[in-house]
Design a protein around this motif. Structure first.
Motif, short mmCIF file in Angstrom:
data_model
loop_
_atom_site.label_atom_id
_atom_site.label_comp_id
_atom_site.label_asym_id
_atom_site.label_seq_id
_atom_site.Cartn_x
_atom_site.Cartn_y
_atom_site.Cartn_z
N ARG A 1 -2.66 45.55 35.52
CA ARG A 1 -1.54 45.00 34.75
C ARG A 1 -1.06 43.69 35.34
O ARG A 1 -0.81 42.72 34.62
CB ARG A 1 -0.41 46.03 34.67
CG ARG A 1 -0.80 47.30 33.92
CD ARG A 1 0.30 48.35 33.97
NE ARG A 1 -0.14 49.62 33.41
CZ ARG A 1 -0.08 49.94 32.12
NH1 ARG A 1 0.40 49.06 31.25
NH2 ARG A 1 -0.49 51.12 31.69
N PHE A 2 -0.88 43.65 36.67
CA PHE A 2 -0.46 42.40 37.29
C PHE A 2 -1.53 41.32 37.13
O PHE A 2 -1.22 40.16 36.84
CB PHE A 2 -0.15 42.63 38.77
CG PHE A 2 1.24 43.15 39.03
CD1 PHE A 2 2.34 42.32 38.89
CD2 PHE A 2 1.44 44.47 39.40
CE1 PHE A 2 3.62 42.79 39.13
CE2 PHE A 2 2.73 44.95 39.63
CZ PHE A 2 3.83 44.11 39.50
N GLN A 3 -2.78 41.68 37.31
CA GLN A 3 -3.88 40.72 37.19
C GLN A 3 -3.92 40.11 35.79
O GLN A 3 -4.09 38.89 35.64
CB GLN A 3 -5.19 41.42 37.51
CG GLN A 3 -6.40 40.52 37.59
CD GLN A 3 -7.66 41.32 37.90
OE1 GLN A 3 -8.06 42.18 37.11
NE2 GLN A 3 -8.27 41.07 39.05
N ALA A 4 -3.75 40.95 34.78
CA ALA A 4 -3.80 40.46 33.40
C ALA A 4 -2.65 39.53 33.07
O ALA A 4 -2.72 38.76 32.10
CB ALA A 4 -3.80 41.65 32.43
N ASN A 5 -1.60 39.57 33.88
CA ASN A 5 -0.43 38.72 33.64
C ASN A 5 -0.35 37.56 34.61
O ASN A 5 0.73 36.98 34.82
CB ASN A 5 0.83 39.57 33.69
CG ASN A 5 1.01 40.40 32.43
OD1 ASN A 5 1.65 39.97 31.47
ND2 ASN A 5 0.44 41.60 32.42
#
Length: 463
Positions: A131-135
């Motif tokens: 989730r953090f990576q995608a953002n």
């Protein structure tokens, strides 16, 4: 041996901080005035391994030495009823990483070598790092990765851009002799640095590399997990207090970890990042009984058990300059970490993943967020190897706690015939007085709800 302390159960809560009563009375006013940073906050989640709430020196009357964590608690929102996802490592971490009960994720037991299929996160699970990576966050993990052997299940396949990890206990002969994978390249350390200190260095280096962009770092310390090993000069301080060798080493390991956390927090200050970095500290489960019994306040049981001593953990959330320090008595659960950070950090892009079991507790951190509406029940169940509904399970609903008693940390030899027990945690925090006979209706209802939950999550695990 039992370690005594002058701290009684009536003094179990952390030592009061200056002005704490005023903070409690004026919390809503203080939080209404909070001004949140327009920047996306960095996030660091620090997880100790087998650390008890009672390992904090502010709790145990100075048996241990944890000045950094004690100070962090003074400047944090402290959750006094925080629950791990499981009484053991891998399933508990699965709950934190995914926001879902461990059974759903496929990670339900401990030994990755004997049972790789029961310690891996299913590949369709979305991790917090995903989730953090995608953002647009830089993502990293330093320390223990106990969430699945095999290339497909490695950290850099599960949302972490960078990883410096060991897979499980087979990589750590002692804290002076161990192996770490640096972005999938294995390196052996023999006399090149104490494990906890090396993990601290790697965490600091990650922060330095990414100080000019939003980052998510998971620092997964191994301390104070076995094998017990610490420098003699640190251990000696606890032996001189009259503690036995094992407990002295546990406290020495905790002290060194505490010092390293202080180094990391000081680096945030030096880089001017402290006010834009959320720091969460917790432990994956309660204390390991195999090293000997040590002080843990009124909490009954230990690692492997679903009694409070096995699943209640320290849990602090610090966001300097944004969150007002305060104690919170509302129960939270490891599955709540993902939805909370999704809300606070605005993680709207990328895969939404499978349905979450946790809920955001952002509203318990600040009234600037929506009210926290927890699920009516929280569930736990663990036994070694394939889950067995009749072993070691619990449901918490308000102050009611239903327990299917612990039998063994080894492989169960068949279904357990032990009856359910019922406790009222508001009057019996030590889980000493089984009142199931006085409240058969509540006992039966919670038992049926637990059994329905178990069948549901197990069906998803094997699907």
């Amino acid at each position: 041996s039992v370690v005594s302390s002058s701290i009684t159960s009536s003094k179990w809560k952390p030592a009061s901080r200056p002005g704490m009563n005023k903070v409690a009375l004026l919390l809503s006013l203080l939080l209404c005035g909070v001004s949140f940073s327009a920047e996306r906050p960095n996030v660091i989640i620090i997880l100790a391994d087998d650390m008890a709430v009672g390992d904090l020196s502010s709790i145990n009357g100075g048996l241990s030495s944890t000045p950094t964590l004690d100070a962090m608690a003074e400047s944090s929102v402290v959750f006094e009823n925080a629950y791990a996802g499981s009484p053991v490592c891998a399933p508990s971490r699965a709950a934190f990483l995914t926001g879902r009960y461990p059974h759903r994720t496929g990670s339900v037991t401990l030994n990755q070598i004997k049972h790789p299929e029961l310690t891996r996160l299913h590949l369709d699970e979305t991790t917090i790092a995903d989730r953090f990576q995608a953002n647009g966050y830089a993502t990293g993990i330093v320390g223990k990765w106990h969430s699945g052997p095999g290339a497909e299940y490695a950290p850099r396949k599960r949302g972490f851009d960078e990883s410096v990890v060991f897979l499980d206990s087979t990589d750590v002969e002692t804290y002076f002799n161990y192996r770490l994978e640096h972005n999938d390249v294995l390196r052996h350390y023999g006399g090149e640095g104490y494990l906890t200190d090396i993990l601290t260095k790697e965490a600091v280096d990650f922060v330095r590399r990414h100080e000019n962009e939003p980052f998510f770092l998971h620092l997964a310390h191994y301390a104070p997990h076995r094998p017990l090993s610490a420098p003699d000069e640190v251990t000696a301080r606890y032996l001189n207090k009259g503690l036995d060798e094992n407990i002295a080493q546990v406290y020495a390991m905790v002290e060194i970890m505490d010092t390293g956390i202080g180094v990391l927090l000081d680096e945030l200050d030096a880089l001017g990042l402290a006010e834009n970095t959320i720091v969460i500290f917790a432990s994956d489960n309660g204390p390991d009984p195999l090293v000997g019994e040590r002080f843990n306040g009124p909490l009954r049981g230990a690692k492997y058990e679903v009694t409070e001593g096995g699943i209640r953990v320290p849990f602090f959330v610090r966001w300097s300059g944004t969150l007002a320090p305060a104690p919170r008595s509302e129960p939270i659960h490891f599955t709540d970490i993902v939805p909370t950070l999704v809300e606070i950090c605005g993680l709207e892009k990328g895969p939404q993943g499978l349905p979450l079991d946790g809920v955001s507790f952002a509203g318990l951190l600040s009234q600037d967020y929506g009210a926290c509406t927890p699920p009516p029940q929280r569930f736990w169940q663990w036994n070694r190897k394939t889950p067995d509904m009749t072993h070691n399970a619990a449901v918490r609903e308000g102050d009611w706690k239903l327990v299917k008693p612990f039998v063994t940390k080894n492989y169960p030899k068949g279904p357990s015939e032990l009856p359910y027990q019922l406790y009222d945690l508001s009057t019996d925090p030590t889980e000493s007085n089984d009142i199931s006979a006085k409240h058969p209706g509540i006992t039966d209802r919670l038992a049926k709800q637990y059994e329905a939950w178990f069948r549901e999550v197990e069906a998803e695990r094997v699907d």
